[in-house]
Design a protein around this motif. Sequence first.
Motif, PDB file in Angstrom:
ATOM      1  N   THR A  87      61.450 -27.952  28.402  1.00  0.00           N
ATOM      2  CA  THR A  87      60.954 -28.330  27.073  1.00  0.00           C
ATOM      3  C   THR A  87      62.129 -28.753  26.200  1.00  0.00           C
ATOM      4  N   HIS A  88      61.842 -29.099  24.986  1.00  0.00           N
ATOM      5  CA  HIS A  88      62.857 -29.646  24.094  1.00  0.00           C
ATOM      6  C   HIS A  88      62.837 -28.915  22.764  1.00  0.00           C
ATOM      7  N   ARG A  89      64.021 -28.704  22.201  1.00  0.00           N
ATOM      8  CA  ARG A  89      64.152 -27.945  20.962  1.00  0.00           C
ATOM      9  C   ARG A  89      63.893 -28.788  19.718  1.00  0.00           C
ATOM     10  N   THR A  90      64.064 -30.093  19.819  1.00  0.00           N
ATOM     11  CA  THR A  90      64.028 -30.937  18.625  1.00  0.00           C
ATOM     12  C   THR A  90      63.113 -32.144  18.815  1.00  0.00           C
ATOM     13  N   SER A  91      62.712 -32.711  17.691  1.00  0.00           N
ATOM     14  CA  SER A  91      61.924 -33.940  17.673  1.00  0.00           C
ATOM     15  C   SER A  91      62.878 -35.139  17.801  1.00  0.00           C
TER      16      SER A  91
ATOM     17  N   ASP B 274      61.898 -35.590  21.030  1.00  0.00           N
ATOM     18  CA  ASP B 274      61.726 -35.268  22.444  1.00  0.00           C
ATOM     19  C   ASP B 274      60.607 -34.260  22.667  1.00  0.00           C
ATOM     20  N   ASN B 275      60.459 -33.300  21.740  1.00  0.00           N
ATOM     21  CA  ASN B 275      59.455 -32.261  21.955  1.00  0.00           C
ATOM     22  C   ASN B 275      58.022 -32.780  21.829  1.00  0.00           C
TER      23      ASN B 275
ATOM     24  N   ASP C 195      56.294 -32.629  25.223  1.00  0.00           N
ATOM     25  CA  ASP C 195      56.047 -31.344  25.879  1.00  0.00           C
ATOM     26  C   ASP C 195      54.565 -31.025  26.070  1.00  0.00           C
TER      27      ASP C 195
ATOM     28  N   TYR D 239      54.726 -25.189  20.086  1.00  0.00           N
ATOM     29  CA  TYR D 239      55.790 -26.104  20.494  1.00  0.00           C
ATOM     30  C   TYR D 239      56.917 -26.186  19.468  1.00  0.00           C
ATOM     31  N   SER D 240      56.663 -25.739  18.251  1.00  0.00           N
ATOM     32  CA  SER D 240      57.728 -25.737  17.252  1.00  0.00           C
ATOM     33  C   SER D 240      58.777 -24.674  17.553  1.00  0.00           C
TER      34      SER D 240
ATOM     35  N   ALA E 185      59.686 -24.083  20.795  1.00  0.00           N
ATOM     36  CA  ALA E 185      60.154 -24.350  22.155  1.00  0.00           C
ATOM     37  C   ALA E 185      61.674 -24.287  22.239  1.00  0.00           C
TER      38      ALA E 185
ATOM     39  N   TYR F  73      58.998 -18.355  26.530  1.00  0.00           N
ATOM     40  CA  TYR F  73      59.895 -19.428  26.104  1.00  0.00           C
ATOM     41  C   TYR F  73      61.261 -19.119  26.696  1.00  0.00           C
TER      42      TYR F  73
END
Length: 367
Positions: free
Chosen positions: A34-38, A40-41, A44, A84-85, A87, A104
């Motif tokens: 998964t991805h920590r930031t927008s 990219d997330n 997910d 997802y926020s 992640a 997570y």
Amino acid sequence: MKGPTPGVPMICRQNLKHLQAIKAVPAVSILLPTHRTSPDNKRDPIQVKNLVTEAKNRLSQEFKQRQLDPLLQNLEALVAEIDYSYALDGLALYVSHDFAKLYYLPFPVRARVVIDQTFATRDLVYGLHRAERYWLLLLSQGETRLIAGTGETLEEITDEAFPMVMSGPGATSPLPYHADSSYLDDRHRQFFQQVDQALANYAEGESLPLILGGVVRQISFFQEVSQYAAAVAGTITGNFDKASLSELAPQVYPIFQSIRETRRSQSLEELAAAVDAQRVVSTIGEAWRFAHEGRGKTLLVEKNYHEPATVCEAGRLELAAEPGGVGIMDDAVDEIIEVILAKGGDVQFVEDGALALHQKIALILRY
């Protein structure tokens, strides 16, 4: 620096042992990066949906719909829980008819669906070893803080024990009239003994590295009284009462890297010595046999080595052409790892190619 959402358990040996003890048919494991930031997330949720669809399709080929209903209800409820926020770098979903748990992960994992009789915990084991776990203890008579480290991810412990505040003379009340500097030093030692005892409740017998932070004098006092003095892997000096996790990370990370490289080097040195002493078996078949006999001390395995397999009537491991079907283990390496840990052994992952002479896997024997 981001920690997991409240209510989601951190990955620790206790969680891992619980997952490994569960046996169910079917046991479904869904793992993905998964991805920590927008932005990219934003991808997910789509990947989760695709993997869930894959899991359902595979299950429908092997089980009747009536048999699957409880599991599918658990799976849908678990997917609905994902925030997802929050992640991090990976996500793991474990589901059976009467069990559902979401994690997570502060480390990336390979996207895959595993359907077996046990949950696929290899990624968690690998993460716990690759993203080295450690404690960061920030010493202060104001507020001594305990922070759990997993690789680059830091999460502060905030409960009834920590942060721990020193009370009494020299802290929340004045020093006695006759007190001198040695009196206050002893008060600090007594306080850090209390900190040490509280830390024991979190360590629970695990030998995790410990990083200390604080002014030099307080670090010295703690090491004088602590049962974990030998576990101290490094120190950072200064006043960290108000330091944020993002401010702490750059100071802690070089120490973490040193811990990781030292452990890997030690494992390969131990392997070389064990080869000389003829206490090593290689190949997945031999590792399987000796692991189940309880003779495995340390398992070394290349980080991307996977093998689907079956077990014949005689108990020998037989490799399969591809994963699929309840009778086939999606990853026999994962099963060996679980056996080693269950029998008190250790597992170390090394870079691909490091074990070429051992066919990607080597088991150091106790005897």
